[in-house]
Motif scaffolding. Sequence first.
Motif, PDB file in Angstrom:
ATOM      1  N   THR A  62      11.421  -5.743   5.178  1.00 30.28           N
ATOM      2  CA  THR A  62      12.083  -4.745   6.229  1.00 30.28           C
ATOM      3  C   THR A  62      11.941  -3.548   5.397  1.00 30.28           C
ATOM      4  O   THR A  62      12.589  -3.281   4.466  1.00 30.28           O
ATOM      5  CB  THR A  62      13.436  -5.270   6.585  1.00 30.28           C
ATOM      6  N   VAL A  63      10.920  -2.462   5.696  1.00 29.14           N
ATOM      7  CA  VAL A  63      11.015  -1.543   5.005  1.00 29.14           C
ATOM      8  C   VAL A  63      11.799  -0.504   5.686  1.00 29.14           C
ATOM      9  O   VAL A  63      11.618   0.139   6.924  1.00 29.14           O
ATOM     10  CB  VAL A  63       9.515  -0.828   4.719  1.00 29.14           C
ATOM     11  N   VAL A  64      12.506   0.552   4.898  1.00 29.95           N
ATOM     12  CA  VAL A  64      13.367   1.448   5.504  1.00 29.95           C
ATOM     13  C   VAL A  64      12.697   2.625   5.347  1.00 29.95           C
ATOM     14  O   VAL A  64      12.605   3.484   6.581  1.00 29.95           O
ATOM     15  CB  VAL A  64      14.794   1.574   4.378  1.00 29.95           C
ATOM     16  N   ARG A  65      12.071   2.905   4.211  1.00 33.70           N
ATOM     17  CA  ARG A  65      11.471   4.387   4.297  1.00 33.70           C
ATOM     18  C   ARG A  65      10.235   4.136   3.241  1.00 33.70           C
ATOM     19  O   ARG A  65      10.294   3.491   2.275  1.00 33.70           O
ATOM     20  CB  ARG A  65      12.381   5.539   4.129  1.00 33.70           C
ATOM     21  N   ILE A  66       9.401   5.150   3.191  1.00 32.12           N
ATOM     22  CA  ILE A  66       8.142   5.355   2.186  1.00 32.12           C
ATOM     23  C   ILE A  66       8.627   6.706   1.870  1.00 32.12           C
ATOM     24  O   ILE A  66       8.493   7.738   2.661  1.00 32.12           O
ATOM     25  CB  ILE A  66       7.086   5.129   3.028  1.00 32.12           C
ATOM     26  N   GLU A  67       8.807   6.885   0.526  1.00 27.27           N
ATOM     27  CA  GLU A  67       9.102   8.404  -0.086  1.00 27.27           C
ATOM     28  C   GLU A  67       7.526   8.935  -0.672  1.00 27.27           C
ATOM     29  O   GLU A  67       7.056   8.243  -1.513  1.00 27.27           O
ATOM     30  CB  GLU A  67      10.085   8.482  -1.055  1.00 27.27           C
ATOM     31  N   LEU A  68       7.474  10.090  -0.353  1.00 23.12           N
ATOM     32  CA  LEU A  68       6.239  10.814  -0.865  1.00 23.12           C
ATOM     33  C   LEU A  68       7.000  12.042  -1.451  1.00 23.12           C
ATOM     34  O   LEU A  68       7.915  12.717  -1.109  1.00 23.12           O
ATOM     35  CB  LEU A  68       5.272  11.304   0.493  1.00 23.12           C
ATOM     36  N   LEU A  69       6.050  12.535  -2.426  1.00 21.89           N
ATOM     37  CA  LEU A  69       6.454  13.770  -3.289  1.00 21.89           C
ATOM     38  C   LEU A  69       6.291  14.980  -2.500  1.00 21.89           C
ATOM     39  O   LEU A  69       6.949  15.974  -2.758  1.00 21.89           O
ATOM     40  CB  LEU A  69       5.808  13.997  -4.634  1.00 21.89           C
ATOM     41  N   SER A  70       5.230  15.196  -1.807  1.00 20.65           N
ATOM     42  CA  SER A  70       4.797  16.382  -1.138  1.00 20.65           C
ATOM     43  C   SER A  70       3.895  16.176   0.130  1.00 20.65           C
ATOM     44  O   SER A  70       3.602  14.868   0.426  1.00 20.65           O
ATOM     45  CB  SER A  70       3.959  17.447  -1.990  1.00 20.65           C
ATOM     46  N   LEU A  71       3.916  17.167   0.851  1.00 23.28           N
ATOM     47  CA  LEU A  71       2.891  17.099   2.087  1.00 23.28           C
ATOM     48  C   LEU A  71       1.313  17.248   1.558  1.00 23.28           C
ATOM     49  O   LEU A  71       0.832  18.321   0.831  1.00 23.28           O
ATOM     50  CB  LEU A  71       3.051  18.131   3.054  1.00 23.28           C
ATOM     51  N   PRO A  72       0.561  16.383   1.588  1.00 26.64           N
ATOM     52  CA  PRO A  72      -0.888  16.572   1.304  1.00 26.64           C
ATOM     53  C   PRO A  72      -1.561  17.736   1.927  1.00 26.64           C
ATOM     54  O   PRO A  72      -1.369  18.001   2.779  1.00 26.64           O
ATOM     55  CB  PRO A  72      -1.616  15.309   1.833  1.00 26.64           C
ATOM     56  N   ASP A  73      -2.500  18.092   1.185  1.00 27.38           N
ATOM     57  CA  ASP A  73      -3.296  19.067   1.715  1.00 27.38           C
ATOM     58  C   ASP A  73      -3.894  18.996   3.027  1.00 27.38           C
ATOM     59  O   ASP A  73      -4.363  17.900   3.029  1.00 27.38           O
ATOM     60  CB  ASP A  73      -4.156  19.847   0.506  1.00 27.38           C
ATOM     61  N   GLY A  74      -4.222  20.053   4.033  1.00 22.44           N
ATOM     62  CA  GLY A  74      -4.822  19.878   5.020  1.00 22.44           C
ATOM     63  C   GLY A  74      -4.105  19.415   6.411  1.00 22.44           C
ATOM     64  O   GLY A  74      -4.551  19.103   7.506  1.00 22.44           O
ATOM     65  N   LEU A  75      -2.750  18.826   6.093  1.00 21.77           N
ATOM     66  CA  LEU A  75      -1.902  18.243   6.930  1.00 21.77           C
ATOM     67  C   LEU A  75      -1.218  19.407   7.483  1.00 21.77           C
ATOM     68  O   LEU A  75      -0.188  20.082   6.607  1.00 21.77           O
ATOM     69  CB  LEU A  75      -1.249  17.038   6.668  1.00 21.77           C
TER      70      LEU A  75
END
Length: 469
Positions: A158-171
């Motif tokens: 059961t994954v609560v969340r996935i944490e990313l450091l920043s928004l990738p370029d182009g999105l």
Amino acid sequence: MMKTGFRLLSVTILAVAWFMPPNPGMAQEAGGPVPSITEGIQLTVYNNNLAVVKDRRKMTLPQGEGTVTFTDVATQIDPTSVHFESLSDPAGTSILEQNYEYDLVGPTKLLDKYIDAKIQVVTEDGGVFAGTLLSQNEGKIVLRDDSGMIKVFTGNETVVRIELLSLPDGLLTRPTLLWKTQSTQGGSQICQVTYMTGGIGWKADYVMVVNDKDSEVGLQGWVTLDNQSGAAYKQARLKLIAGDVNRVQEESYGQAIPKRAVMAAAMDAPAPFEEKTFFEYHMYTLQRPTTIRQAQTKQVQLFSATNVPAKKVFVYNGAQNGKKVEVKMEFKNSKENNMGMPLPKGKIRAFKADSDGSLEFVGEDQIDHTPKNEELRVLLGNAFDITGERNQMEHRQITQVVSEDTWEIKLRNHKTEPVTIKVVEPQWGDWKVIRSNFPEKKKDAKTLEFEIQVAPDEEKILNYTVQTR
């Protein structure tokens, strides 16, 4: 210990303030801040699912060559119709490139962009797993931690969340127009962006109230706007174009928003439109700003007319309607009749007051674009107490090219008051009436008419013979 029941609940982006615009309608690029603030929107809406948006904003243009972004545009925009201009420095500002970016952010796209990049997976039992994302597919995640160990989340966690450091370029979080500009002056300027979009249209709806003697009507016109364009238009100056505007059918661009059955009732206070001729069409301009939200149906009053002289007409076309006799209300769209505004095509719903004062529905019809000083004939239904009967009594072939036909039309009135019935008879070829027991009128090359008065509980019989070549 991991728990079962894999659920991807959210994606959290950390430390992303560097790319977020200061407020809606503002953006920032690596080349320098390029804020833009909405100054005003003019929206011109056509009958055929089309609108032209003119969005005027105060923007900061980089001096020399730079990049300008423009958000909050309709998702159904036609990017080939976009026109950018600086109103403050038109001679010193030019466009080098123009792009429409609509690769909008979403969990799957985010993770695809993070292949071979660092992420953290947080599970429901408090476990935190950091590492490099190797692959992801439909919720299945393969991660390599700093020690080189491979961790596979197969769907049994059961994954609560996935944490990313920043928004990738182009999105992007919203559809965005992007220009490369060349500006000799730079700095704060008033700019206007004009574009066409689908997903928004309008129609006219009319409410007609017939008086107790069927001698006058009251008529209210309403504009019904349906906005599914993917954008909201706040305090817009609204113009409507009525007429048949030709458009070239071609492959659409961008991402269309499916039409949803959403009705957000928005009955604005009555506000008159100013009408004028525009090219070969008619333009209706609302005399106040109005806000049109995404996925909203809005009604605004077009006009209101009272005490319009009218006439109830009974029409019998036996060749078309069998025994049914149509009932219509006729009136003229003129200033003398308290009207006179060119009427856009639309549906008219008719009501009449009962003896207790309540309005009851008595029929509806569709009218075409109607200029001023033209007659309107609104079909309400078929008369219950009036019937007709049409029979061919004789056919004679006089020569190879000349024939004679005799017709009998029976009209029966079961009402308590006399009525006048207009009999409509279709004709063909080169024809003339050679015998008739009632006066006839040749309306046009294909139509013969009679007007016959029928007393209460009376039957009238029309006999006529037409010769055709």
